[in-house]
Design a protein around this motif. Structure first.
Motif, PDB file in Angstrom:
ATOM      1  N   TYR A  80       0.831  -1.206   0.000  1.00  0.00           N
ATOM      2  CA  TYR A  80       0.000   0.000   0.000  1.00  0.00           C
ATOM      3  C   TYR A  80       0.866   1.256   0.000  1.00  0.00           C
ATOM      4  O   TYR A  80       2.003   1.242   0.448  1.00  0.00           O
ATOM      5  CB  TYR A  80      -0.973   0.020   1.184  1.00  0.00           C
ATOM      6  CG  TYR A  80      -0.344   0.157   2.545  1.00  0.00           C
ATOM      7  CD1 TYR A  80      -0.344   1.382   3.203  1.00  0.00           C
ATOM      8  CD2 TYR A  80       0.236  -0.926   3.194  1.00  0.00           C
ATOM      9  CE1 TYR A  80       0.219   1.515   4.472  1.00  0.00           C
ATOM     10  CE2 TYR A  80       0.794  -0.806   4.450  1.00  0.00           C
ATOM     11  CZ  TYR A  80       0.793   0.422   5.087  1.00  0.00           C
ATOM     12  OH  TYR A  80       1.343   0.552   6.331  1.00  0.00           O
ATOM     13  N   ASP A  83      -4.672   5.941   2.207  1.00  0.00           N
ATOM     14  CA  ASP A  83      -3.957   4.688   1.940  1.00  0.00           C
ATOM     15  C   ASP A  83      -4.597   4.024   0.735  1.00  0.00           C
ATOM     16  O   ASP A  83      -5.807   3.835   0.702  1.00  0.00           O
ATOM     17  CB  ASP A  83      -4.040   3.732   3.132  1.00  0.00           C
ATOM     18  CG  ASP A  83      -3.267   4.230   4.337  1.00  0.00           C
ATOM     19  OD1 ASP A  83      -2.194   4.821   4.141  1.00  0.00           O
ATOM     20  OD2 ASP A  83      -3.735   4.024   5.466  1.00  0.00           O
ATOM     21  N   LYS A  84      -3.771   3.684  -0.267  1.00  0.00           N
ATOM     22  CA  LYS A  84      -4.252   2.981  -1.457  1.00  0.00           C
ATOM     23  C   LYS A  84      -3.555   1.628  -1.515  1.00  0.00           C
ATOM     24  O   LYS A  84      -2.320   1.562  -1.512  1.00  0.00           O
ATOM     25  CB  LYS A  84      -3.969   3.768  -2.727  1.00  0.00           C
ATOM     26  CG  LYS A  84      -4.501   3.070  -3.956  1.00  0.00           C
ATOM     27  CD  LYS A  84      -4.375   3.903  -5.200  1.00  0.00           C
ATOM     28  CE  LYS A  84      -5.002   3.161  -6.361  1.00  0.00           C
ATOM     29  NZ  LYS A  84      -4.887   3.906  -7.604  1.00  0.00           N
ATOM     30  N   PHE A  85      -4.362   0.577  -1.565  1.00  0.00           N
ATOM     31  CA  PHE A  85      -3.817  -0.779  -1.539  1.00  0.00           C
ATOM     32  C   PHE A  85      -3.539  -1.275  -2.944  1.00  0.00           C
ATOM     33  O   PHE A  85      -4.356  -1.126  -3.847  1.00  0.00           O
ATOM     34  CB  PHE A  85      -4.761  -1.706  -0.778  1.00  0.00           C
ATOM     35  CG  PHE A  85      -4.750  -1.399   0.692  1.00  0.00           C
ATOM     36  CD1 PHE A  85      -3.848  -2.027   1.528  1.00  0.00           C
ATOM     37  CD2 PHE A  85      -5.581  -0.436   1.222  1.00  0.00           C
ATOM     38  CE1 PHE A  85      -3.787  -1.714   2.873  1.00  0.00           C
ATOM     39  CE2 PHE A  85      -5.538  -0.104   2.565  1.00  0.00           C
ATOM     40  CZ  PHE A  85      -4.644  -0.751   3.387  1.00  0.00           C
ATOM     41  N   THR A  86      -2.340  -1.853  -3.117  1.00  0.00           N
ATOM     42  CA  THR A  86      -1.902  -2.346  -4.423  1.00  0.00           C
ATOM     43  C   THR A  86      -1.900  -3.862  -4.467  1.00  0.00           C
ATOM     44  O   THR A  86      -1.541  -4.451  -5.483  1.00  0.00           O
ATOM     45  CB  THR A  86      -0.494  -1.814  -4.744  1.00  0.00           C
ATOM     46  OG1 THR A  86       0.393  -2.181  -3.680  1.00  0.00           O
ATOM     47  CG2 THR A  86      -0.506  -0.293  -4.885  1.00  0.00           C
TER      48      THR A  86
END
Length: 106
Positions: A69, A85-88
């Protein structure tokens, strides 16, 4: 305020203060932990931290990304901070525990 931007909310999340506020003449901080599990690739979480009278000015809120993230911290015009928060990747039940630190004026 903690918000998950997904129509189907499958993750379990929490935001907790860690033992209150540490105050001393040189280094005053408030630490919180954002925890989440079972997130999916592409999930975005935002945490809004309202303006505080004792925050230490620009850069008062610090949070780092981790495995799977990315994190962005932005100070808003009203003095609040937004942690995004951006989850990858997709998570498991183990999840993550992200420390968010607010630096304060002693």
């Amino acid at each position: 305020m903690l918000r998950q931007s997904l129509a189907e909310q499958t993750a379990t999340s929490s935001l907790q203060a860690n033992g209150g506020v540490t105050m001393d003449p040189n280094n005053s901080t408030l630490r919180m932990t954002f925890s989440t599990s079972n997130f999916k690739n592409g999930d975005i979480y935002t945490i809004t931290i309202p303006k505080g009278n004792y925050w230490a000015g620009d850069g008062a809120v610090v949070a780092a990304g981790g495995d799977g993230y990315t994190t962005k911290v932005q100070k808003q015009a009203d003095g609040s901070y937004v942690v995004t928060d951006k989850f990858t990747t997709s998570g498991t039940a183990v999840g993550i525990a992200q420390v968010i630190t607010i630096n304060m004026n002693p």
